[in-house]
Design a protein around this motif. Structure first.
Motif, PDB file in Angstrom:
ATOM      1  N   SER A  61      -1.472  44.284  -6.038  1.00  0.00           N
ATOM      2  CA  SER A  61      -1.965  45.465  -5.322  1.00  0.00           C
ATOM      3  C   SER A  61      -0.816  46.319  -4.803  1.00  0.00           C
ATOM      4  O   SER A  61      -0.873  47.547  -4.864  1.00  0.00           O
ATOM      5  CB  SER A  61      -2.863  45.049  -4.155  1.00  0.00           C
ATOM      6  N   VAL A  62       0.220  45.675  -4.298  1.00  0.00           N
ATOM      7  CA  VAL A  62       1.382  46.417  -3.792  1.00  0.00           C
ATOM      8  C   VAL A  62       2.115  47.103  -4.940  1.00  0.00           C
ATOM      9  O   VAL A  62       2.520  48.266  -4.823  1.00  0.00           O
ATOM     10  CB  VAL A  62       2.322  45.488  -2.992  1.00  0.00           C
ATOM     11  N   ILE A  63       2.264  46.413  -6.058  1.00  0.00           N
ATOM     12  CA  ILE A  63       2.928  47.010  -7.216  1.00  0.00           C
ATOM     13  C   ILE A  63       2.112  48.191  -7.744  1.00  0.00           C
ATOM     14  O   ILE A  63       2.651  49.273  -8.000  1.00  0.00           O
ATOM     15  CB  ILE A  63       3.169  45.958  -8.317  1.00  0.00           C
ATOM     16  N   ALA A  64       0.799  48.002  -7.880  1.00  0.00           N
ATOM     17  CA  ALA A  64      -0.063  49.078  -8.391  1.00  0.00           C
ATOM     18  C   ALA A  64      -0.063  50.277  -7.445  1.00  0.00           C
ATOM     19  O   ALA A  64       0.047  51.432  -7.884  1.00  0.00           O
ATOM     20  CB  ALA A  64      -1.484  48.553  -8.594  1.00  0.00           C
ATOM     21  N   SER A  65      -0.161  50.012  -6.150  1.00  0.00           N
ATOM     22  CA  SER A  65      -0.172  51.120  -5.197  1.00  0.00           C
ATOM     23  C   SER A  65       1.187  51.813  -5.156  1.00  0.00           C
ATOM     24  O   SER A  65       1.266  53.034  -4.982  1.00  0.00           O
ATOM     25  CB  SER A  65      -0.591  50.645  -3.811  1.00  0.00           C
ATOM     26  N   GLY A  66       2.255  51.057  -5.333  1.00  0.00           N
ATOM     27  CA  GLY A  66       3.586  51.657  -5.402  1.00  0.00           C
ATOM     28  C   GLY A  66       3.709  52.598  -6.591  1.00  0.00           C
ATOM     29  O   GLY A  66       4.291  53.679  -6.484  1.00  0.00           O
ATOM     30  N   LEU A  67       3.153  52.186  -7.729  1.00  0.00           N
ATOM     31  CA  LEU A  67       3.167  53.048  -8.911  1.00  0.00           C
ATOM     32  C   LEU A  67       2.356  54.320  -8.685  1.00  0.00           C
ATOM     33  O   LEU A  67       2.791  55.417  -9.066  1.00  0.00           O
ATOM     34  CB  LEU A  67       2.627  52.290 -10.131  1.00  0.00           C
ATOM     35  N   VAL A  68       1.179  54.193  -8.085  1.00  0.00           N
ATOM     36  CA  VAL A  68       0.349  55.370  -7.809  1.00  0.00           C
ATOM     37  C   VAL A  68       1.104  56.340  -6.899  1.00  0.00           C
ATOM     38  O   VAL A  68       1.152  57.551  -7.162  1.00  0.00           O
ATOM     39  CB  VAL A  68      -1.003  54.966  -7.176  1.00  0.00           C
ATOM     40  N   LEU A  69       1.700  55.811  -5.830  1.00  0.00           N
ATOM     41  CA  LEU A  69       2.427  56.672  -4.899  1.00  0.00           C
ATOM     42  C   LEU A  69       3.650  57.308  -5.554  1.00  0.00           C
ATOM     43  O   LEU A  69       3.885  58.517  -5.408  1.00  0.00           O
ATOM     44  CB  LEU A  69       2.850  55.876  -3.665  1.00  0.00           C
ATOM     45  N   ALA A  70       4.437  56.518  -6.266  1.00  0.00           N
ATOM     46  CA  ALA A  70       5.660  57.040  -6.864  1.00  0.00           C
ATOM     47  C   ALA A  70       5.360  58.060  -7.959  1.00  0.00           C
ATOM     48  O   ALA A  70       5.901  59.173  -7.958  1.00  0.00           O
ATOM     49  CB  ALA A  70       6.508  55.888  -7.413  1.00  0.00           C
TER      50      ALA A  70
END
Length: 149
Positions: A61-70
């Protein structure tokens, strides 16, 4: 009898409108892109917090949300795929406000205030992303011009 509602086409011909729109995109998108990078630089801590909040697959979830934000932040800043970028950011920010910053369920007053601040930041960010989504189908000044629509 309802009054007829009309809309005007979006125009960037006012003095400095295009430049101000670009600066706003850079500030908004750049900040979110940096927040996304922070997901990767502090992955273990953020995954621990996501686990504490009860998210399934916290590390993913943190990796996926990091990708969405970046990627979403970068897309807004440079004007690439604006509908996809702004839409993904709006959904992420609204959902994460409710799931990660549920201040109404926190007993400690200091923690509650911190979560409320984070909740409100996510909600006004979602509002800004929705505003960009509304104009995502128009030509943005100083944009790379890549898009699906």
């Amino acid at each position: 009898m309802l009054a007829e509602i009309t809309t005007l086409p979006l125009q960037f011909d006012a003095p400095l409108a295009g430049e101000l729109f670009l600066i706003g995109r850079i500030l908004f998108g750049g900040t979110l892109a940096f927040m996304g990078l922070n997901h990767f630089m502090d992955l273990d801590t953020m995954a621990g917090y996501a686990e504490f909040k009860g998210l399934p697959a916290p590390r993913f979830s943190v990796i996926a949300s990091g990708l969405v934000l970046a990627l979403g932040g970068l897309g807004v800043a440079v004007g690439a795929f604006p509908v996809l970028s702004a839409g993904a950011l709006a959904v992420f920010l609204a959902v994460s406000a409710v799931t990660m910053h549920d201040f109404w369920s926190v007993d400690d007053p200091e923690e509650q205030q911190s979560e409320m601040t984070s909740f409100l930041k996510n909600m006004y960010g979602a509002g800004a992303a929705l505003t960009l989504l509304a104009v995502g189908g128009t030509a943005w000044p100083y944009a790379v011009g890549l898009g699906l629509f």
